[in-house]
Enzyme design. Structure first.
Site, mmCIF file in Angstrom:
data_model
loop_
_atom_site.group_PDB
_atom_site.id
_atom_site.type_symbol
_atom_site.label_atom_id
_atom_site.label_comp_id
_atom_site.label_asym_id
_atom_site.label_seq_id
_atom_site.Cartn_x
_atom_site.Cartn_y
_atom_site.Cartn_z
ATOM 1 N N SER A 125 0.825 -1.210 0.000
ATOM 2 C CA SER A 125 0.000 0.000 0.000
ATOM 3 C C SER A 125 0.853 1.251 0.000
ATOM 4 O O SER A 125 1.963 1.245 0.537
ATOM 5 C CB SER A 125 -0.881 -0.017 1.258
ATOM 6 O OG SER A 125 -1.465 1.255 1.489
ATOM 7 N N TYR A 149 -1.768 -0.228 10.777
ATOM 8 C CA TYR A 149 -2.045 -0.897 9.492
ATOM 9 C C TYR A 149 -0.852 -0.699 8.565
ATOM 10 O O TYR A 149 -0.298 -1.671 8.033
ATOM 11 C CB TYR A 149 -3.321 -0.343 8.839
ATOM 12 C CG TYR A 149 -3.402 -0.695 7.376
ATOM 13 C CD1 TYR A 149 -3.179 0.272 6.401
ATOM 14 C CD2 TYR A 149 -3.633 -1.998 6.962
ATOM 15 C CE1 TYR A 149 -3.198 -0.055 5.062
ATOM 16 C CE2 TYR A 149 -3.666 -2.338 5.623
ATOM 17 C CZ TYR A 149 -3.446 -1.355 4.676
ATOM 18 O OH TYR A 149 -3.459 -1.681 3.351
ATOM 19 N N LYS A 153 2.070 -3.456 6.990
ATOM 20 C CA LYS A 153 2.477 -3.610 5.588
ATOM 21 C C LYS A 153 3.986 -3.392 5.449
ATOM 22 O O LYS A 153 4.671 -4.128 4.730
ATOM 23 C CB LYS A 153 1.720 -2.631 4.692
ATOM 24 C CG LYS A 153 0.252 -2.940 4.509
ATOM 25 C CD LYS A 153 0.029 -4.263 3.771
ATOM 26 C CE LYS A 153 -1.427 -4.553 3.521
ATOM 27 N NZ LYS A 153 -1.660 -5.832 2.826
HETATM 28 C C1 WQD Z 1 -9.442 9.752 0.859
HETATM 29 C C2 WQD Z 1 -9.755 11.228 1.055
HETATM 30 C C3 WQD Z 1 -10.163 11.800 3.348
HETATM 31 C C4 WQD Z 1 -13.886 9.584 3.874
HETATM 32 C C5 WQD Z 1 -6.761 4.790 2.788
HETATM 33 C C6 WQD Z 1 -5.682 4.017 3.486
HETATM 34 C C7 WQD Z 1 -4.684 3.506 2.483
HETATM 35 C C8 WQD Z 1 -5.368 2.765 1.362
HETATM 36 C C9 WQD Z 1 -6.436 3.619 0.728
HETATM 37 C C10 WQD Z 1 -5.256 0.387 1.846
HETATM 38 C C11 WQD Z 1 -9.076 11.816 2.295
HETATM 39 C C12 WQD Z 1 -11.412 12.033 2.499
HETATM 40 C C13 WQD Z 1 -12.717 10.116 3.364
HETATM 41 C C14 WQD Z 1 -14.980 10.443 4.134
HETATM 42 C C15 WQD Z 1 -13.702 12.296 3.333
HETATM 43 N N1 WQD Z 1 -5.942 1.554 1.824
HETATM 44 N N2 WQD Z 1 -12.639 11.454 3.092
HETATM 45 N N3 WQD Z 1 -14.849 11.771 3.849
HETATM 46 O O1 WQD Z 1 -7.084 7.726 3.742
HETATM 47 O O2 WQD Z 1 -6.303 8.261 1.359
HETATM 48 O O3 WQD Z 1 -6.208 5.931 2.210
HETATM 49 O O4 WQD Z 1 -7.352 4.004 1.785
HETATM 50 O O5 WQD Z 1 -4.160 0.164 1.476
HETATM 51 O O6 WQD Z 1 -3.817 2.652 3.147
HETATM 52 O O7 WQD Z 1 -5.020 4.887 4.367
HETATM 53 O O8 WQD Z 1 -8.411 6.947 1.703
HETATM 54 O O9 WQD Z 1 -10.774 7.067 1.079
HETATM 55 O O10 WQD Z 1 -10.154 7.111 3.554
HETATM 56 O O11 WQD Z 1 -9.685 9.101 2.110
HETATM 57 O O12 WQD Z 1 -13.607 13.509 3.087
HETATM 58 O O13 WQD Z 1 -16.087 10.013 4.632
HETATM 59 O O14 WQD Z 1 -11.157 11.367 1.287
HETATM 60 O O15 WQD Z 1 -10.006 12.842 4.295
HETATM 61 O O16 WQD Z 1 -8.711 13.147 1.999
HETATM 62 P P1 WQD Z 1 -6.973 7.335 2.316
HETATM 63 P P2 WQD Z 1 -9.839 7.501 2.152
#
Ligand code: WQD
Length: 344
Positions: A125, A149, A153
């Site tokens: 990841s 997490y 990894k």
């Molecule tokens: C994306 C953007 C949030 C939810 C995670 C893991 C990473 C990988 C991918 C596994 C951010 C914003 C989110 C919401 C929002 N997974 N957001 N409202 O955090 O980039 O990555 O998933 O490998 O390891 O860390 O993904 O989709 O949670 O967030 O505004 O209800 O969307 O703040 O800017 P992230 P995400």
């Protein structure tokens, strides 16, 4: 190499990868304990590919189960997906994450070494880059973990690097995913998170389909073009094809452990993703811009040029494709693989 073991093959990325593996002519054996997946995903894989999957319900961290599996099949390679992947959950339950994610890697590698199956594609990841200071991120960027997490990894990657240094038979491809979204274009296979989704796209789509009231946008004051954070969203089918590409070049790779970023190389803001989704859904998505989420980075996107060159793979699906396919799945299956609202 015709038979591939896919651990976690009933999961979101695993099931999409199984469809593409079967389509590429590989025989596929899946082990999955359904901790975060459904047997219905494997039924969909078989229906979509027109081919059978050999399946064992079990836990990769269970040694006798794994030894029995390897005694029955001559695996040309293993693709290891099976892991817990919720960042917030990993912070409240770190020991469960290390026992499962790192424990399963140790168990798998020991059985692989014992049986002489030395080709591994590992589901890693972009989280191993932590809060990267430079974007786009390439594979030479510093590695750091900022949550259990991500650390599970990163530790798994280090274990694989050490194994490759000790046993020159091993070839390990580390695929560092950026932000997987979307679904199979048929609408019959897609992301089906348990409970309240942590990630943006599944939450957004559950609002759109009426399961949630509104989307909270975490942070509108970032130093970006519209104030919301930037990520590299990649279509899950592009991601799946990246695994097939990795298997296809394994014979050409030198023994050892090699990382590859699987991203599009393009960053999109939260609001740009919301707008792309609204165009597909055909109506506004109720949302509220709230405070930033702890631990979030301002901007994360990949430099995928190494994967483009060495794996001869490139993401081709854009944000519209991702939203169109994810909405097609979500609107056909509002509650994922279960038939109706979870019985409370
Ligand atoms: C994306 C953007 C949030 C939810 C995670 C893991 C990473 C990988 C991918 C596994 C951010 C914003 C989110 C919401 C929002 N997974 N957001 N409202 O955090 O980039 O990555 O998933 O490998 O390891 O860390 O993904 O989709 O949670 O967030 O505004 O209800 O969307 O703040 O800017 P992230 P995400």
């Amino acid at each position: 190499m015709s038979t591939v073991l896919v651990t976690g093959g009933a999961g979101y990325i695993g099931s999409h990868t199984c469809v593409e593996l079967l389509g590429a002519g590989y025989d596929v054996v899946v082990i999955d304990n359904f901790a975060n997946s459904s047997p219905k995903a494997l039924e969909a894989v078989e229906a979509l590919s027109g081919r059978k999957v050999t399946f064992l319900e079990g836990d990769v961290s269970d040694r006798p189960t794994l030894e029995r599996l390897f005694s029955r099949h001559d695996f040309g390679a293993v693709i290891h997906f099976a892991a817990f992947k919720a960042v917030a959950e990993s912070m409240s339950e770190p020991l469960r994450y290390y026992a499962n994610n790192v424990g399963s890697v140790l168990n798998l590698l020991e059985v692989m070494q014992q049986t002489g199956c030395c080709n591994l594609v590992f589901s890693s990841s972009c989280t191993v880059y932590g809060n990267a200071q430079v974007v786009p991120i390439d594979e030479t960027a510093p590695l750091e973990a900022v949550n259990p997490y991500g650390r599970s990894k990163l530790v798994s990657e280090e274990i694989m690097r050490d194994l490759c240094a000790a046993d020159p038979r091993f070839k390990v491809v580390l695929l560092r995913y950026f932000n997987p979204v979307g679904a199979h274009p048929s609408g019959e296979l897609g992301e089906d998170p348990r409970g309240i989704p942590d990630n943006l796209m599944p939450y957004l789509m559950q609002v759109a389909v009426g399961r949630r009231d509104k989307l909270s946008v975490f942070g509108g004051d970032y130093p970006t073009r519209d104030g919301t954070a930037i990520r590299d969203y990649i279509h899950v089918v592009d991601l799946a094809l990246g695994h097939v590409a990795a298997l296809g070049v394994l014979d050409e790779l030198e023994p050892g452990c090699q990382p590859f970023n699987l991203g599009t190389g393009t960053g999109s803001t939260v609001l740009e993703l919301v707008q792309a989704a609204q165009r597909v859904i055909g109506r506004p998505i109720p949302l509220e811009i709230v405070g930033r989420r702890d631990g979030d980075s301002v901007a994360v996107w990949a430099d995928p040029s190494r994967a483009n060159a060495v794996l001869r793979w490139r993401a081709t699906r854009n944000l519209h494709d991702m939203c169109r396919d994810h909405w097609n799945w979500q609107s056909k299956h509002p509650y994922g693989f279960v038939d109706g609202p979870p019985r409370t």
